[in-house]
Scaffold this motif. Sequence first.
Motif, PDB file in Angstrom:
ATOM      1  N   SER A 169      41.249  73.328  71.833  1.00 52.50           N
ATOM      2  CA  SER A 169      40.621  73.508  73.140  1.00 52.50           C
ATOM      3  C   SER A 169      41.488  72.854  74.206  1.00 52.50           C
ATOM      4  O   SER A 169      42.282  71.942  73.920  1.00 52.50           O
ATOM      5  CB  SER A 169      39.208  72.913  73.166  1.00 52.50           C
ATOM      6  N   ALA A 170      41.332  73.328  75.426  1.00 56.88           N
ATOM      7  CA  ALA A 170      42.066  72.769  76.563  1.00 56.88           C
ATOM      8  C   ALA A 170      41.217  72.936  77.814  1.00 56.88           C
ATOM      9  O   ALA A 170      40.409  73.871  77.913  1.00 56.88           O
ATOM     10  CB  ALA A 170      43.423  73.459  76.731  1.00 56.88           C
ATOM     11  N   GLN A 171      41.399  72.003  78.751  1.00 55.46           N
ATOM     12  CA  GLN A 171      40.642  72.038  80.002  1.00 55.46           C
ATOM     13  C   GLN A 171      41.589  71.817  81.175  1.00 55.46           C
ATOM     14  O   GLN A 171      42.662  71.234  81.032  1.00 55.46           O
ATOM     15  CB  GLN A 171      39.532  70.956  80.035  1.00 55.46           C
ATOM     16  N   HIS A 172      41.129  72.290  82.318  1.00 50.15           N
ATOM     17  CA  HIS A 172      41.881  72.072  83.554  1.00 50.15           C
ATOM     18  C   HIS A 172      40.889  71.979  84.713  1.00 50.15           C
ATOM     19  O   HIS A 172      39.992  72.813  84.843  1.00 50.15           O
ATOM     20  CB  HIS A 172      42.868  73.215  83.817  1.00 50.15           C
ATOM     21  N   SER A 173      41.042  70.952  85.528  1.00 48.12           N
ATOM     22  CA  SER A 173      40.151  70.749  86.672  1.00 48.12           C
ATOM     23  C   SER A 173      40.949  70.811  87.957  1.00 48.12           C
ATOM     24  O   SER A 173      42.091  70.316  88.030  1.00 48.12           O
ATOM     25  CB  SER A 173      39.443  69.390  86.571  1.00 48.12           C
ATOM     26  N   THR A 174      40.360  71.412  88.982  1.00 48.45           N
ATOM     27  CA  THR A 174      40.970  71.480  90.306  1.00 48.45           C
ATOM     28  C   THR A 174      39.935  71.123  91.349  1.00 48.45           C
ATOM     29  O   THR A 174      38.738  71.407  91.186  1.00 48.45           O
ATOM     30  CB  THR A 174      41.526  72.885  90.596  1.00 48.45           C
ATOM     31  N   ALA A 175      40.385  70.511  92.418  1.00 53.98           N
ATOM     32  CA  ALA A 175      39.504  70.162  93.534  1.00 53.98           C
ATOM     33  C   ALA A 175      39.967  70.919  94.767  1.00 53.98           C
ATOM     34  O   ALA A 175      41.160  70.994  95.067  1.00 53.98           O
ATOM     35  CB  ALA A 175      39.534  68.655  93.794  1.00 53.98           C
ATOM     36  N   ASN A 176      39.016  71.498  95.505  1.00 56.54           N
ATOM     37  CA  ASN A 176      39.359  72.217  96.721  1.00 56.54           C
ATOM     38  C   ASN A 176      38.229  72.039  97.725  1.00 56.54           C
ATOM     39  O   ASN A 176      37.125  71.599  97.377  1.00 56.54           O
ATOM     40  CB  ASN A 176      39.571  73.708  96.426  1.00 56.54           C
ATOM     41  N   SER A 177      38.479  72.411  98.971  1.00 55.22           N
ATOM     42  CA  SER A 177      37.480  72.248 100.029  1.00 55.22           C
ATOM     43  C   SER A 177      36.334  73.221  99.825  1.00 55.22           C
ATOM     44  O   SER A 177      36.474  74.265  99.194  1.00 55.22           O
ATOM     45  CB  SER A 177      38.101  72.486 101.404  1.00 55.22           C
ATOM     46  N   ALA A 178      35.208  72.905 100.367  1.00 58.07           N
ATOM     47  CA  ALA A 178      34.046  73.783 100.267  1.00 58.07           C
ATOM     48  C   ALA A 178      34.306  75.075 101.012  1.00 58.07           C
ATOM     49  O   ALA A 178      35.168  75.157 101.886  1.00 58.07           O
ATOM     50  CB  ALA A 178      32.811  73.088 100.830  1.00 58.07           C
ATOM     51  N   VAL A 179      33.546  76.107 100.663  1.00 56.18           N
ATOM     52  CA  VAL A 179      33.739  77.409 101.277  1.00 56.18           C
ATOM     53  C   VAL A 179      33.280  77.390 102.720  1.00 56.18           C
ATOM     54  O   VAL A 179      32.598  76.478 103.183  1.00 56.18           O
ATOM     55  CB  VAL A 179      32.963  78.478 100.483  1.00 56.18           C
ATOM     56  N   ASP A 180      33.620  78.454 103.453  1.00 53.56           N
ATOM     57  CA  ASP A 180      33.238  78.638 104.847  1.00 53.56           C
ATOM     58  C   ASP A 180      33.835  77.579 105.759  1.00 53.56           C
ATOM     59  O   ASP A 180      33.326  77.324 106.849  1.00 53.56           O
ATOM     60  CB  ASP A 180      31.715  78.641 105.015  1.00 53.56           C
ATOM     61  N   GLY A 181      34.901  76.902 105.280  1.00 52.13           N
ATOM     62  CA  GLY A 181      35.609  75.984 106.164  1.00 52.13           C
ATOM     63  C   GLY A 181      34.861  74.712 106.474  1.00 52.13           C
ATOM     64  O   GLY A 181      35.173  74.039 107.449  1.00 52.13           O
ATOM     65  N   LEU A 234      34.852  70.711  96.284  1.00 52.46           N
ATOM     66  CA  LEU A 234      34.396  71.353  95.059  1.00 52.46           C
ATOM     67  C   LEU A 234      35.334  71.011  93.907  1.00 52.46           C
ATOM     68  O   LEU A 234      36.548  70.961  94.080  1.00 52.46           O
ATOM     69  CB  LEU A 234      34.358  72.866  95.233  1.00 52.46           C
ATOM     70  N   VAL A 235      34.772  70.769  92.745  1.00 52.54           N
ATOM     71  CA  VAL A 235      35.544  70.512  91.535  1.00 52.54           C
ATOM     72  C   VAL A 235      35.262  71.648  90.563  1.00 52.54           C
ATOM     73  O   VAL A 235      34.125  71.829  90.121  1.00 52.54           O
ATOM     74  CB  VAL A 235      35.172  69.160  90.897  1.00 52.54           C
ATOM     75  N   SER A 236      36.284  72.420  90.247  1.00 52.28           N
ATOM     76  CA  SER A 236      36.157  73.539  89.317  1.00 52.28           C
ATOM     77  C   SER A 236      36.876  73.187  88.029  1.00 52.28           C
ATOM     78  O   SER A 236      38.031  72.743  88.055  1.00 52.28           O
ATOM     79  CB  SER A 236      36.754  74.810  89.911  1.00 52.28           C
ATOM     80  N   GLN A 237      36.193  73.375  86.914  1.00 53.69           N
ATOM     81  CA  GLN A 237      36.786  73.059  85.614  1.00 53.69           C
ATOM     82  C   GLN A 237      36.805  74.303  84.741  1.00 53.69           C
ATOM     83  O   GLN A 237      35.780  74.944  84.528  1.00 53.69           O
ATOM     84  CB  GLN A 237      36.009  71.946  84.913  1.00 53.69           C
ATOM     85  N   LEU A 238      37.998  74.601  84.237  1.00 53.48           N
ATOM     86  CA  LEU A 238      38.181  75.712  83.312  1.00 53.48           C
ATOM     87  C   LEU A 238      38.312  75.149  81.904  1.00 53.48           C
ATOM     88  O   LEU A 238      39.154  74.288  81.648  1.00 53.48           O
ATOM     89  CB  LEU A 238      39.436  76.505  83.681  1.00 53.48           C
ATOM     90  N   GLY A 239      37.483  75.612  81.004  1.00 58.47           N
ATOM     91  CA  GLY A 239      37.558  75.200  79.604  1.00 58.47           C
ATOM     92  C   GLY A 239      37.855  76.404  78.727  1.00 58.47           C
ATOM     93  O   GLY A 239      37.277  77.478  78.921  1.00 58.47           O
ATOM     94  N   LEU A 240      38.754  76.238  77.768  1.00 58.41           N
ATOM     95  CA  LEU A 240      39.139  77.352  76.896  1.00 58.41           C
ATOM     96  C   LEU A 240      39.215  76.850  75.460  1.00 58.41           C
ATOM     97  O   LEU A 240      39.826  75.815  75.175  1.00 58.41           O
ATOM     98  CB  LEU A 240      40.472  77.938  77.342  1.00 58.41           C
ATOM     99  N   GLU A 241      38.584  77.581  74.539  1.00 56.52           N
ATOM    100  CA  GLU A 241      38.584  77.256  73.113  1.00 56.52           C
ATOM    101  C   GLU A 241      39.157  78.418  72.314  1.00 56.52           C
ATOM    102  O   GLU A 241      38.918  79.578  72.646  1.00 56.52           O
ATOM    103  CB  GLU A 241      37.163  76.968  72.600  1.00 56.52           C
ATOM    104  N   ILE A 242      39.898  78.093  71.265  1.00 51.62           N
ATOM    105  CA  ILE A 242      40.421  79.103  70.342  1.00 51.62           C
ATOM    106  C   ILE A 242      40.019  78.696  68.931  1.00 51.62           C
ATOM    107  O   ILE A 242      40.359  77.608  68.469  1.00 51.62           O
ATOM    108  CB  ILE A 242      41.954  79.238  70.434  1.00 51.62           C
ATOM    109  N   ARG A 243      39.299  79.584  68.264  1.00 58.77           N
ATOM    110  CA  ARG A 243      38.898  79.366  66.867  1.00 58.77           C
ATOM    111  C   ARG A 243      39.565  80.432  66.005  1.00 58.77           C
ATOM    112  O   ARG A 243      39.645  81.594  66.392  1.00 58.77           O
ATOM    113  CB  ARG A 243      37.375  79.461  66.708  1.00 58.77           C
TER     114      ARG A 243
END
Length: 305
Positions: free
Chosen positions: A11-23, A29-38
């Motif tokens: 498994s692997a994860q990646h987190s990114t932080a960006n400004s909220a929408v609509d300026g 915002l903190v977005s985290q992508l998680g990916l698993e391979i079985r």
Amino acid sequence: MAVYSMTGYASAQHSTANSAVDGEPKNPLVSQLGLEIRSVNSRFLDLSFKLPEDLRPYEPALRDLLIAKLKRGKVEVRASVETSSSSSVPDPSPKLLQRLNAVQDNVKAWLPQANPLSVADVLRLCAAEQSSHHDWSGTVLQVAEKALKELLSARQREGARLTAMLSDHVSQIRTLVQQASPLVPQLVAQQRQRFLDRWKEAMALTDGTTLPEAAQDRALTEATAFAIRIDVAEEITRVNSHLDEIERLLKKGGEVGKRLDFLIQELHREANTMGSKSAALELTHISVDMKVLIEQMREQVQNIE
């Protein structure tokens, strides 16, 4: 080259932080992508993907990545995306609230019986709105490559364990073969003497004379036929040849699973033949012990790529 198992997990994860929408940079915002391979064993390479809608466009690229590195196995890829703000509760922007209110009025104009939006509904829609604004195009493959690298390492470690087990079983089978080799000449000599003794007894009951040459030749002929029936020299030679090839493939590594599976089937056939030709309890025990070891090898070879 290493021997790889088809069983593994990573498994692997990646987190990114960006400004909220609509300026409105109220809460980053903190977005985290998680990916698993079985991965488990399979006769061929069987890929399946369970991705959220935001990541569906990346499935072809993920498939190409896996096909380039994996040759066999049933592989399942799972991915998830979670988005949250720096606070524990999402903070909807006024523009989003205005849009939700307008949509609700429009729905109730056509469906007066519809329930109004709850606070939980608004927060859930807010989180979905924030998540849909993130672009993962530069991240998905990087996370997948990281997970795939860990998967290959796990499969290699498991392959090394299987190689050690198979090599140990090969040594045990060779020991059994060495024990069986001298038994056949001993059995032939014993049976030859037994035939001669029986002929002597039969001739003594007739006239008490010494054993005629014809009777002795008949006893030797019977002993020879017996030796042919129980001779396992060819089977022993083929067993040693198959064991040599198994050791060679284990040292070579790579995609050797299917060839090892075939050799294990051939080993089992030779062990069965030795058992059917067995004329002594010792040979029967050796044949049974060989088949037990070969069956254990067959179960483990099923996991090798």
